[in-house]
Design a protein around this motif. Structure first.
Motif, PDB file in Angstrom:
ATOM      1  N   PRO A  60       0.776  -1.703   0.111  1.00 48.83           N
ATOM      2  CA  PRO A  60       0.516   0.381   0.355  1.00 48.83           C
ATOM      3  C   PRO A  60       0.993   0.968   0.320  1.00 48.83           C
ATOM      4  O   PRO A  60       0.556   2.013  -0.606  1.00 48.83           O
ATOM      5  CB  PRO A  60      -0.981  -0.402   1.211  1.00 48.83           C
ATOM      6  CG  PRO A  60      -0.115  -0.684   1.904  1.00 48.83           C
ATOM      7  CD  PRO A  60       0.746  -2.038   1.152  1.00 48.83           C
ATOM      8  N   ARG A  61       1.856   1.623   0.236  1.00 50.57           N
ATOM      9  CA  ARG A  61       3.014   2.796   0.772  1.00 50.57           C
ATOM     10  C   ARG A  61       3.427   2.894  -0.714  1.00 50.57           C
ATOM     11  O   ARG A  61       3.580   4.171  -0.899  1.00 50.57           O
ATOM     12  CB  ARG A  61       3.475   2.705   1.995  1.00 50.57           C
ATOM     13  CG  ARG A  61       3.057   3.175   3.587  1.00 50.57           C
ATOM     14  CD  ARG A  61       4.147   3.217   4.192  1.00 50.57           C
ATOM     15  NE  ARG A  61       4.252   2.036   5.297  1.00 50.57           N
ATOM     16  CZ  ARG A  61       4.885   1.789   6.234  1.00 50.57           C
ATOM     17  NH1 ARG A  61       5.974   2.239   6.063  1.00 50.57           N
ATOM     18  NH2 ARG A  61       4.814   0.747   6.504  1.00 50.57           N
ATOM     19  N   GLN A  62       3.709   1.783  -1.222  1.00 46.60           N
ATOM     20  CA  GLN A  62       4.404   1.988  -2.558  1.00 46.60           C
ATOM     21  C   GLN A  62       3.802   2.420  -3.544  1.00 46.60           C
ATOM     22  O   GLN A  62       3.899   3.584  -4.225  1.00 46.60           O
ATOM     23  CB  GLN A  62       4.998   0.648  -2.896  1.00 46.60           C
ATOM     24  CG  GLN A  62       6.583  -0.543  -1.951  1.00 46.60           C
ATOM     25  CD  GLN A  62       7.111  -1.886  -1.851  1.00 46.60           C
ATOM     26  OE1 GLN A  62       6.370  -2.603  -3.132  1.00 46.60           O
ATOM     27  NE2 GLN A  62       7.478  -1.765  -1.932  1.00 46.60           N
ATOM     28  N   ARG A  63       2.549   1.854  -3.480  1.00 48.18           N
ATOM     29  CA  ARG A  63       1.606   2.010  -4.252  1.00 48.18           C
ATOM     30  C   ARG A  63       1.137   3.693  -4.466  1.00 48.18           C
ATOM     31  O   ARG A  63       1.216   4.229  -5.301  1.00 48.18           O
ATOM     32  CB  ARG A  63      -0.024   1.427  -4.593  1.00 48.18           C
ATOM     33  CG  ARG A  63      -0.616   1.409  -5.357  1.00 48.18           C
ATOM     34  CD  ARG A  63      -2.136   0.331  -5.278  1.00 48.18           C
ATOM     35  NE  ARG A  63      -1.736  -0.663  -5.002  1.00 48.18           N
ATOM     36  CZ  ARG A  63      -1.367  -1.408  -5.341  1.00 48.18           C
ATOM     37  NH1 ARG A  63      -1.341  -1.681  -7.046  1.00 48.18           N
ATOM     38  NH2 ARG A  63      -1.339  -2.684  -5.257  1.00 48.18           N
ATOM     39  N   ALA A  64       1.144   4.334  -3.505  1.00 51.75           N
ATOM     40  CA  ALA A  64       0.608   5.300  -2.969  1.00 51.75           C
ATOM     41  C   ALA A  64       2.026   6.089  -3.175  1.00 51.75           C
ATOM     42  O   ALA A  64       1.370   7.634  -4.516  1.00 51.75           O
ATOM     43  CB  ALA A  64       0.408   5.660  -0.905  1.00 51.75           C
ATOM     44  N   PRO A 107      12.354   6.451   0.028  1.00 51.55           N
ATOM     45  CA  PRO A 107      11.884   8.118   0.751  1.00 51.55           C
ATOM     46  C   PRO A 107      12.411   8.882   0.892  1.00 51.55           C
ATOM     47  O   PRO A 107      13.664   8.707   0.417  1.00 51.55           O
ATOM     48  CB  PRO A 107      11.844   6.975   2.399  1.00 51.55           C
ATOM     49  CG  PRO A 107      12.105   5.802   2.067  1.00 51.55           C
ATOM     50  CD  PRO A 107      12.368   5.819   1.487  1.00 51.55           C
ATOM     51  N   ARG A 108      11.747   9.693   0.634  1.00 53.35           N
ATOM     52  CA  ARG A 108      12.389  11.075   0.556  1.00 53.35           C
ATOM     53  C   ARG A 108      12.700  12.156   1.854  1.00 53.35           C
ATOM     54  O   ARG A 108      12.250  11.766   2.478  1.00 53.35           O
ATOM     55  CB  ARG A 108      11.765  11.900   0.195  1.00 53.35           C
ATOM     56  CG  ARG A 108      11.270  11.956  -1.923  1.00 53.35           C
ATOM     57  CD  ARG A 108      12.233  11.776  -2.394  1.00 53.35           C
ATOM     58  NE  ARG A 108      12.103  12.033  -4.080  1.00 53.35           N
ATOM     59  CZ  ARG A 108      12.487  11.168  -4.670  1.00 53.35           C
ATOM     60  NH1 ARG A 108      13.306  10.657  -4.967  1.00 53.35           N
ATOM     61  NH2 ARG A 108      11.448  10.494  -5.724  1.00 53.35           N
ATOM     62  N   THR A 109      13.980  12.243   2.103  1.00 49.43           N
ATOM     63  CA  THR A 109      14.513  12.775   3.303  1.00 49.43           C
ATOM     64  C   THR A 109      14.600  14.106   3.271  1.00 49.43           C
ATOM     65  O   THR A 109      14.184  14.750   2.010  1.00 49.43           O
ATOM     66  CB  THR A 109      15.812  12.652   3.323  1.00 49.43           C
ATOM     67  OG1 THR A 109      16.442  13.129   1.955  1.00 49.43           O
ATOM     68  CG2 THR A 109      16.540  11.403   3.998  1.00 49.43           C
ATOM     69  N   LYS A 110      13.584  15.026   4.133  1.00 49.20           N
ATOM     70  CA  LYS A 110      13.387  16.263   4.017  1.00 49.20           C
ATOM     71  C   LYS A 110      14.701  16.820   4.572  1.00 49.20           C
ATOM     72  O   LYS A 110      15.234  16.547   5.900  1.00 49.20           O
ATOM     73  CB  LYS A 110      11.819  16.705   4.691  1.00 49.20           C
ATOM     74  CG  LYS A 110      11.042  16.566   4.466  1.00 49.20           C
ATOM     75  CD  LYS A 110       9.976  16.667   5.390  1.00 49.20           C
ATOM     76  CE  LYS A 110       8.231  16.498   5.492  1.00 49.20           C
ATOM     77  NZ  LYS A 110       7.537  16.447   6.395  1.00 49.20           N
ATOM     78  N   ALA A 111      15.757  18.269   3.805  1.00 45.79           N
ATOM     79  CA  ALA A 111      16.451  18.999   4.005  1.00 45.79           C
ATOM     80  C   ALA A 111      16.075  20.028   5.313  1.00 45.79           C
ATOM     81  O   ALA A 111      15.071  20.477   5.684  1.00 45.79           O
ATOM     82  CB  ALA A 111      16.879  19.951   3.074  1.00 45.79           C
TER      83      ALA A 111
END
Length: 93
Positions: A40-44, A85-89
């Motif tokens: 579900p997370r990958q699909r989202a 996953p993206r990391t926030k700066a």
């Protein structure tokens, strides 16, 4: 591999007689919305980034087999990049 849709067509540009007769351009498409292999997370994440499907195209080589490899590598790279996953700066004053 069963979740991929392949399409072949003629490449444009120079290449002589071979380019005019061989379907060497390759497009591979992955149906994100209907893929049973995704969680579900990958699909989202993928739906947010690409929409219901994602594709990759290769027409670099004169060989359809080589273009298939290139298209598959490009698709895999796009999917891997979008799923990670993206990391926030963090801005330190």
């Amino acid at each position: 591999m069963a979740e991929l849709t392949w399409r072949f067509s003629r490449s444009s540009g120079p290449g002589g007689q071979h380019a005019n007769t061989a379907d060497t351009r390759v497009e591979v498409r992955f149906d994100i919305s209907g893929a049973p292999s995704l969680g579900p997370r990958q699909r989202a994440r993928l739906l947010e980034r690409f929409g219901p499907s994602v594709r990759a195209v290769a027409s670099d080589e004169r060989s359809q087999a080589r273009n298939r490899e290139l298209a598959l590598q490009r698709l895999a790279a796009r999917l891997a990049d979008a799923i990670s996953p993206r990391t926030k700066a963090i801005i330190i004053p």
